[in-house]
Design an enzyme around this catalytic site. Structure first.
Site, PDB file in Angstrom:
ATOM      1  N   ILE A  72      -7.892  -6.647   7.604  1.00  0.00           N
ATOM      2  CA  ILE A  72      -6.508  -6.618   7.486  1.00  0.00           C
ATOM      3  C   ILE A  72      -6.007  -5.751   6.500  1.00  0.00           C
ATOM      4  O   ILE A  72      -5.072  -5.764   5.763  1.00  0.00           O
ATOM      5  CB  ILE A  72      -5.804  -7.973   7.126  1.00  0.00           C
ATOM      6  CG1 ILE A  72      -6.814  -8.718   6.058  1.00  0.00           C
ATOM      7  CG2 ILE A  72      -5.970  -8.970   8.381  1.00  0.00           C
ATOM      8  CD1 ILE A  72      -6.582  -8.337   4.598  1.00  0.00           C
ATOM      9  N   ILE A 108      -4.216 -10.211  -2.181  1.00  0.00           N
ATOM     10  CA  ILE A 108      -4.297 -10.850  -0.843  1.00  0.00           C
ATOM     11  C   ILE A 108      -5.630 -11.515  -0.687  1.00  0.00           C
ATOM     12  O   ILE A 108      -5.794 -12.609  -0.250  1.00  0.00           O
ATOM     13  CB  ILE A 108      -4.251  -9.567   0.202  1.00  0.00           C
ATOM     14  CG1 ILE A 108      -3.002  -9.059   0.348  1.00  0.00           C
ATOM     15  CG2 ILE A 108      -4.617 -10.146   1.552  1.00  0.00           C
ATOM     16  CD1 ILE A 108      -2.827  -7.669   1.171  1.00  0.00           C
ATOM     17  N   ARG A 110      -7.040  -1.470   6.092  1.00  0.00           N
ATOM     18  CA  ARG A 110      -6.375  -0.216   6.775  1.00  0.00           C
ATOM     19  C   ARG A 110      -7.640   0.203   7.807  1.00  0.00           C
ATOM     20  O   ARG A 110      -8.800   0.129   7.511  1.00  0.00           O
ATOM     21  CB  ARG A 110      -6.392   1.013   5.705  1.00  0.00           C
ATOM     22  CG  ARG A 110      -5.112   0.892   4.767  1.00  0.00           C
ATOM     23  CD  ARG A 110      -3.897   1.021   5.608  1.00  0.00           C
ATOM     24  NE  ARG A 110      -2.874   1.412   4.841  1.00  0.00           N
ATOM     25  CZ  ARG A 110      -1.979   0.027   4.377  1.00  0.00           C
ATOM     26  NH1 ARG A 110      -2.494  -1.143   4.815  1.00  0.00           N
ATOM     27  NH2 ARG A 110      -0.856   0.074   3.804  1.00  0.00           N
ATOM     28  N   HIS A 139      -1.055  -4.314  13.715  1.00  0.00           N
ATOM     29  CA  HIS A 139      -0.874  -4.124  12.327  1.00  0.00           C
ATOM     30  C   HIS A 139       0.519  -4.733  11.766  1.00  0.00           C
ATOM     31  O   HIS A 139       1.453  -4.088  11.432  1.00  0.00           O
ATOM     32  CB  HIS A 139      -0.607  -2.438  12.069  1.00  0.00           C
ATOM     33  CG  HIS A 139      -0.814  -2.163  10.604  1.00  0.00           C
ATOM     34  ND1 HIS A 139      -1.240  -0.915  10.203  1.00  0.00           N
ATOM     35  CD2 HIS A 139      -0.835  -2.992   9.545  1.00  0.00           C
ATOM     36  CE1 HIS A 139      -1.123  -0.695   8.794  1.00  0.00           C
ATOM     37  NE2 HIS A 139      -0.919  -2.137   8.416  1.00  0.00           N
ATOM     38  N   GLY A 155      -8.020  -8.808  -4.780  1.00  0.00           N
ATOM     39  CA  GLY A 155      -6.752  -8.650  -5.407  1.00  0.00           C
ATOM     40  C   GLY A 155      -5.815  -9.844  -4.918  1.00  0.00           C
ATOM     41  O   GLY A 155      -6.296 -10.844  -4.602  1.00  0.00           O
ATOM     42  N   GLY A 168       0.866  -7.454   9.805  1.00  0.00           N
ATOM     43  CA  GLY A 168       0.374  -8.633   8.722  1.00  0.00           C
ATOM     44  C   GLY A 168       1.638  -9.140   7.987  1.00  0.00           C
ATOM     45  O   GLY A 168       1.635 -10.421   7.744  1.00  0.00           O
ATOM     46  N   GLU A 178      -3.444   4.482  15.366  1.00  0.00           N
ATOM     47  CA  GLU A 178      -2.315   3.292  15.592  1.00  0.00           C
ATOM     48  C   GLU A 178      -1.111   4.351  16.037  1.00  0.00           C
ATOM     49  O   GLU A 178      -0.716   5.015  15.184  1.00  0.00           O
ATOM     50  CB  GLU A 178      -2.037   2.480  14.208  1.00  0.00           C
ATOM     51  CG  GLU A 178      -3.200   1.559  13.834  1.00  0.00           C
ATOM     52  CD  GLU A 178      -2.897   0.701  12.514  1.00  0.00           C
ATOM     53  OE1 GLU A 178      -1.775   0.956  12.023  1.00  0.00           O
ATOM     54  OE2 GLU A 178      -3.862  -0.046  12.075  1.00  0.00           O
ATOM     55  N   GLY A 213       0.816  -1.135  -0.040  1.00  0.00           N
ATOM     56  CA  GLY A 213       0.011  -0.004  -0.014  1.00  0.00           C
ATOM     57  C   GLY A 213       0.943   1.295  -0.133  1.00  0.00           C
ATOM     58  O   GLY A 213       1.935   1.280   0.436  1.00  0.00           O
ATOM     59  N   ASP A 237      -6.382  -6.373  12.294  1.00  0.00           N
ATOM     60  CA  ASP A 237      -4.923  -6.177  12.494  1.00  0.00           C
ATOM     61  C   ASP A 237      -4.565  -4.707  12.240  1.00  0.00           C
ATOM     62  O   ASP A 237      -3.807  -4.172  12.529  1.00  0.00           O
ATOM     63  CB  ASP A 237      -4.245  -6.965  11.472  1.00  0.00           C
ATOM     64  CG  ASP A 237      -2.680  -6.679  11.234  1.00  0.00           C
ATOM     65  OD1 ASP A 237      -1.993  -6.788  12.490  1.00  0.00           O
ATOM     66  OD2 ASP A 237      -1.883  -6.551  10.401  1.00  0.00           O
TER      67      ASP A 237
END
Length: 332
Positions: A248, A170, A250, A298, A168, A300, A279, A90, A274
């Site tokens: 998982i 993932i 954002r 976060h 996509g 992953g 954050e 990302g 996650d």
């Protein structure tokens, strides 16, 4: 010097300067840049202030969130900046339009993240469905009742319907892993139907249909203007009361107060996250007070192999660009 078939930097670029925006980037990427003739500076703290102190005159940036690449950061870098390479798939922390306007190339590290993030999505789905956090709380509070076990009954994943929002790399990796759990059906939604869906036995449906029929809803969609706060009160109201929600992607894809309400009122069964907002999450945050949620910070992509692979790929993006060639994984 050339490594693994990589071109050295362009001869007109004498000792190009590369700024690494986080001390957490694996050494393998930094060493690779240095071995190929770059002068590398690594900031001590992953903050914008620290980046601004070192950024003037650099030729390239190796970027890791939470540092954001904004117009102010690019102004401070100056006209020498030619390449930005994200150690991530990302890039919502980077002002892509501003890079385009200035003619600065951007690369990322996709695909390598698919497997570890998909693994974590399955982990969160199972942990939330089987009430792992709630069970741990019972143990800690000396409430482990061996005679009566109805309090800890969870949800099955076998013979379930799993909905994936965003299909996509993932999302497709998650679908592959679900086969081993003997799920009844995999649904997915997004902008369009994808040929990979048929090969994976996944069915393309509308978002409303996915929410209505799924026992698990897994969010893999990128953060955009269209997806921000997509998972709101109306979204959760369309899910089954027995459904498990997993994110998982954002944190800002989810209207977090709406999720908290849905978990508190029993609108949905449980959640695994996650990613969240903000954050890091404050230790007194409402999410941490809920028994029917599983949280990870976060992480992953947080495996040694994945991080090393991504660092090397991000470094190669920079070298390609400085040599006047197309990046291995160009974004713009």
């Amino acid at each position: 010097m050339s490594v693994s078939g990589m071109s050295t930097v362009h001869p007109k670029t004498l000792t190009p300067k590369v700024l690494v925006t986080s001390p957490n980037i694996p050494k393998i990427g930094i060493t690779f840049l240095e071995d190929n003739g770059c002068h590398v500076t690594v900031v001590e703290n992953a903050t914008e202030e620290d980046v601004l102190r070192h950024i003037a005159g650099v030729d390239a940036l190796l970027v890791l969130a939470p540092v954001k690449i904004t117009r102010a950061v690019l102004d401070a870098a100056g006209s020498n900046l030619k390449a930005v390479s994200a150690l991530s798939a990302g890039y919502d922390h980077i002002d892509v339009q501003e890079l385009k306007r200035r003619g600065i190339k951007l690369g990322n590290a996709p695909r390598v993240v698919n497997a570890p993030v998909a693994d974590l999505a399955i982990l969160l789905a199972l942990a939330a469905a089987r009430r792992l956090h709630e069970g741990r709380l019972k143990i800690e509070n000396n409430e482990w009742d061996r005679l009566h076990y109805q309090w800890i009954l969870g949800q099955d994943i076998n013979n379930s319907t799993v909905g994936i929002v965003g299909f996509g790399g993932i999302g497709q990796a998650i679908a592959k892993r679900l086969k081993g759990f003997e799920v009844r059906q995999i649904l997915y939604t997004g902008h369009r139907e994808k040929p990979e869906g048929k090969s994976l036995g996944a069915k393309f449906v509308s978002l409303d249909t996915l929410l209505r029929d799924s026992d698990y809803v897994i969010i893999c969609a990128p953060l955009t203007k269209d997806t921000e706060d997509m998972c709101n009160e109306e979204f959760f109201s369309k899910m089954k009361k027995t459904a498990v929600f997993v994110n998982i992607s954002r944190g800002r894809v989810v209207d977090q107060p709406a999720l908290i309400k849905a978990l508190k009122t029993g609108t949905i069964f449980a959640a695994g996250l996650d990613v969240m907002t903000p954050e890091p999450l404050p230790p007194d945050h409402e999410l941490l007070k809920l028994p029917n949620i599983v949280l990870t910070p976060h992480r992953g992509i947080a495996t040694v192999e994945t991080e090393n692979t991504m660092a090397l790929l991000a470094a190669k993006n920079i070298l390609k660009c400085l040599a006047g060639e197309e990046m291995l994984h160009p974004v713009v």
